[in-house]
Enzyme design. Structure first.
Site, short mmCIF file in Angstrom:
data_model
loop_
_atom_site.label_atom_id
_atom_site.label_comp_id
_atom_site.label_asym_id
_atom_site.label_seq_id
_atom_site.Cartn_x
_atom_site.Cartn_y
_atom_site.Cartn_z
CB VAL A 67 21.11 -38.68 63.03
CG1 VAL A 67 20.86 -38.74 64.52
CG2 VAL A 67 20.37 -39.80 62.31
CE1 TYR A 68 26.50 -32.41 65.70
CE2 TYR A 68 26.30 -31.24 63.62
CZ TYR A 68 26.74 -31.29 64.93
OH TYR A 68 27.41 -30.24 65.47
#
Length: 108
Positions: free
Chosen positions: A4-5
């Site tokens: 996600v990052y």
């Protein structure tokens, strides 16, 4: 653990590059900043190695200096920037093998 990052970073990268095109004749020049690991309350909770960890004051000084020089892309520290670019150039199968290796080490 960084899917996600990483996806959000790619989205911001694409957005800024597109914005540069949209603003090409306006005199506004958006810059991208690609910092390495910066010591903050958020990174204090990380349970993994953070190579070339920099203090926030040092990171801010680098960003300001590079913006004053008109840089459109700011990457630091140099060692980590080189390593991540090299890793990105590896074939996908090799990157997966390396990831699996580091995941095993993190769980042992």
């Amino acid at each position: 653990r960084a899917s996600v990052y990483g996806a959000s970073k790619v989205a911001v990268n694409y957005f800024i590059r597109s914005l540069r095109s949209d603003l090409a004749n306006s005199g506004i020049r958006p810059s991208l900043v690609h910092p390495g690991f910066i010591k903050t309350a958020m990174t204090d909770t990380n349970d993994f190695a953070m190579p070339f960890l920099l203090g926030a004051d040092k990171a801010a000084a680098i960003i300001i200096r590079q913006l004053e020089r008109g840089k459109l892309e700011i990457r630091f520290p140099l060692q980590l920037s080189i390593l991540t670019r090299l890793a990105g150039a590896l074939p996908e199968a090799l990157r997966l093998l390396i990831s699996k290796h580091f995941q095993k080490q993190a769980h042992s």
